[in-house]
Write an enzyme that holds these catalytic residues in place. Structure first.
Site, short mmCIF file in Angstrom:
data_model
loop_
_atom_site.label_atom_id
_atom_site.label_comp_id
_atom_site.label_asym_id
_atom_site.label_seq_id
_atom_site.Cartn_x
_atom_site.Cartn_y
_atom_site.Cartn_z
N LYS A 61 23.21 -7.69 -26.38
CA LYS A 61 23.00 -9.03 -26.94
C LYS A 61 22.30 -9.92 -25.93
CE LYS A 61 27.34 -8.98 -29.53
NZ LYS A 61 28.77 -9.09 -29.17
N LYS B 17 27.77 -9.36 -14.18
CA LYS B 17 27.64 -10.70 -14.76
C LYS B 17 27.76 -11.80 -13.72
CE LYS B 17 28.52 -9.83 -19.50
NZ LYS B 17 29.31 -9.98 -20.68
N LYS C 123 20.78 -0.29 -21.82
CA LYS C 123 21.45 -0.22 -23.12
C LYS C 123 21.02 -1.39 -24.00
CE LYS C 123 25.50 -2.87 -22.17
NZ LYS C 123 26.81 -3.29 -22.41
P1 AMP Z 1 30.19 -6.53 -26.97
O1 AMP Z 1 28.95 -6.89 -27.69
O2 AMP Z 1 29.96 -6.41 -25.48
O3 AMP Z 1 31.39 -7.33 -27.33
O4 AMP Z 1 30.53 -5.03 -27.40
C1 AMP Z 1 31.35 -4.69 -28.50
C2 AMP Z 1 31.46 -3.20 -28.67
O5 AMP Z 1 30.16 -2.62 -28.89
C3 AMP Z 1 32.05 -2.45 -27.46
O6 AMP Z 1 32.88 -1.40 -27.93
C4 AMP Z 1 30.86 -1.91 -26.77
O7 AMP Z 1 31.14 -0.77 -26.00
C5 AMP Z 1 29.95 -1.57 -27.94
N1 AMP Z 1 28.53 -1.59 -27.56
C6 AMP Z 1 27.81 -2.67 -27.14
N2 AMP Z 1 26.52 -2.33 -26.86
C7 AMP Z 1 26.44 -0.98 -27.11
C8 AMP Z 1 25.37 -0.01 -27.01
N3 AMP Z 1 24.16 -0.36 -26.61
N4 AMP Z 1 25.64 1.28 -27.34
C9 AMP Z 1 26.89 1.64 -27.76
N5 AMP Z 1 27.92 0.79 -27.88
C10 AMP Z 1 27.72 -0.50 -27.55
#
Ligand code: AMP
Ligand code: TRP
Length: 332
Positions: free
Chosen positions: A199, A113, A196
């Site tokens: 968002k 980031k 992956k």
């Molecule tokens: P975040 O959107 O970064 O706050 O992610 C929140 C949760 O979603 C965390 O536990 C991440 O590891 C999980 N997560 C986000 N993107 C993925 C993805 N593409 N595959 C699996 N888990 C994800």
């Protein structure tokens, strides 16, 4: 020993299928196996990247609605907003004082980031993992269910817990363990199977949003990248066909079977035949979640009441632990 799980999602951008499968659904699957369950909407983490903090209020309520609509009962579990529990940031400060900068510099998410110009990166982004450690340890959580990308942060939380215990000479904090479900650890982008689902991807077509309507889900799957080869009958024959593997694995997850079973079912078929089947199982699963989310979002007063209830319970636990920490640090 009391088992306690804690996890959280940042209220940034659109909540997507990766968050749902990698995080929320895996939480739901373990609700009756642990003594206490805390699910946080980590709004203070969203502030570490300013472009993500737009629409913070709306995004926070949307994530709360997603938790509840996915089957997390807000009465039996604690669903709350991070900034409603001031103990998180207090404990994060104590952790900042015992965490070497070298540990934080090694975090791959920071490196990604911050990009090339690290001097311009905000301090909050750098110390974010210490705040995440505080999110977990303020409740003495023993297990942290997350997607694969958060493993390094949970391991750092273990190191910080150990360092703090050594510093005060007392076993105040348990060493939390990550729980990562193999099948849904890393849901990939619909446009590029080597990345992956995230968002921050500029393309909406790279991910399914939990609030997408049925037509949009259908369109996104129809446009999802695949190849012109037929579906093979064995996993090793999928080779480097990453997009193909991602879609077939999603079908396996939604139909609660194995990838091998899906390959056997569709062997020799083309993706043009497979995609409508995937769309249909996805819509069957996701449309009730979306509809409940929309109902909850239409009644903000009730949603806020649930969050208050969660915050009250979380504050009770957090306050007791913070007192213990202040005492261990010899504060008056
Ligand atoms: P975040 O959107 O970064 O706050 O992610 C929140 C949760 O979603 C965390 O536990 C991440 O590891 C999980 N997560 C986000 N993107 C993925 C993805 N593409 N595959 C699996 N888990 C994800
Ligand atoms: N860092 C996590 C992410 O980007 C979100 C998060 C913040 C979290 N605090 C947490 C996850 C505590 C689990 C436990 O996805």
């Amino acid at each position: 020993m009391t088992t306690r799980i804690l996890s959280g999602i940042r209220p940034t951008g659109h909540i997507h299928l990766g968050n749902y499968l990698g995080a929320i659904r895996s939480w739901v699957s373990m609700l009756d196996q642990v003594d206490e369950r805390l699910f946080c909407i980590v709004d203070q983490h969203a502030l570490t990247t300013q472009e993500d903090a737009k629409d913070l209020r709306k995004n926070t309520l949307t994530i709360a609605a997603a938790y509840i609509a996915s089957g997390i009962d807000p009465v039996k579990n604690h669903i709350f907003v991070q900034s409603h529990v001031p103990g998180h940031t207090e404990l994060a400060w104590y952790f900042n004082c015992i965490t070497p900068m070298g540990w934080l510099s090694r975090m791959t998410q920071f490196k990604d980031k911050a990009g090339k110009n690290k001097d311009q990166a905000m301090t909050g982004l750098f110390v974010y993992p210490a705040l995440m450690a505080a999110d977990i340890l303020i409740y003495k959580a023993t297990h942290v269910p997350v997607g694969e990308d958060q493993k390094q942060h949970v391991e750092l939380a273990r190191d910080i817990a150990q360092a703090f215990n050594n510093y005060v000479g007392k076993d105040i904090f348990p060493l939390p363990e990550p729980i990562i479900k193999k099948e849904t650890a890393r849901i990939m982008s619909l446009r590029d199977g080597s990345k992956k689902m995230s968002k921050s991807d500029p393309s909406d077509y790279s991910r399914i949003h939990l609030l997408d309507d049925n037509e949009t889900i259908e369109l996104k799957i129809r446009k999802a990248k695949t190849d012109a080869e037929p579906i093979p009958g064995a996993i090793d024959l999928l080779g480097e066909r990453l997009e193909a593997k991602n879609l077939l694995s999603l079908y396996a997850v939604f139909t609660k079977t194995s990838l091998l079973h899906v390959l056997t079912e569709f062997e020799g078929k083309m993706f043009s035949e497979f995609k409508p089947k995937l769309t249909s199982v996805m819509i069957d699963h996701l449309s009730p979640v979306r509809n409940t989310m929309l109902e909850l979002l239409a009644d903000e007063a009730t949603l806020l009441q649930y969050l208050k209830r969660g915050a009250d319970a979380a504050n009770t636990l957090a306050d007791a632990h913070i007192k213990e920490v202040r005492q261990a640090l010899n504060m008056v």
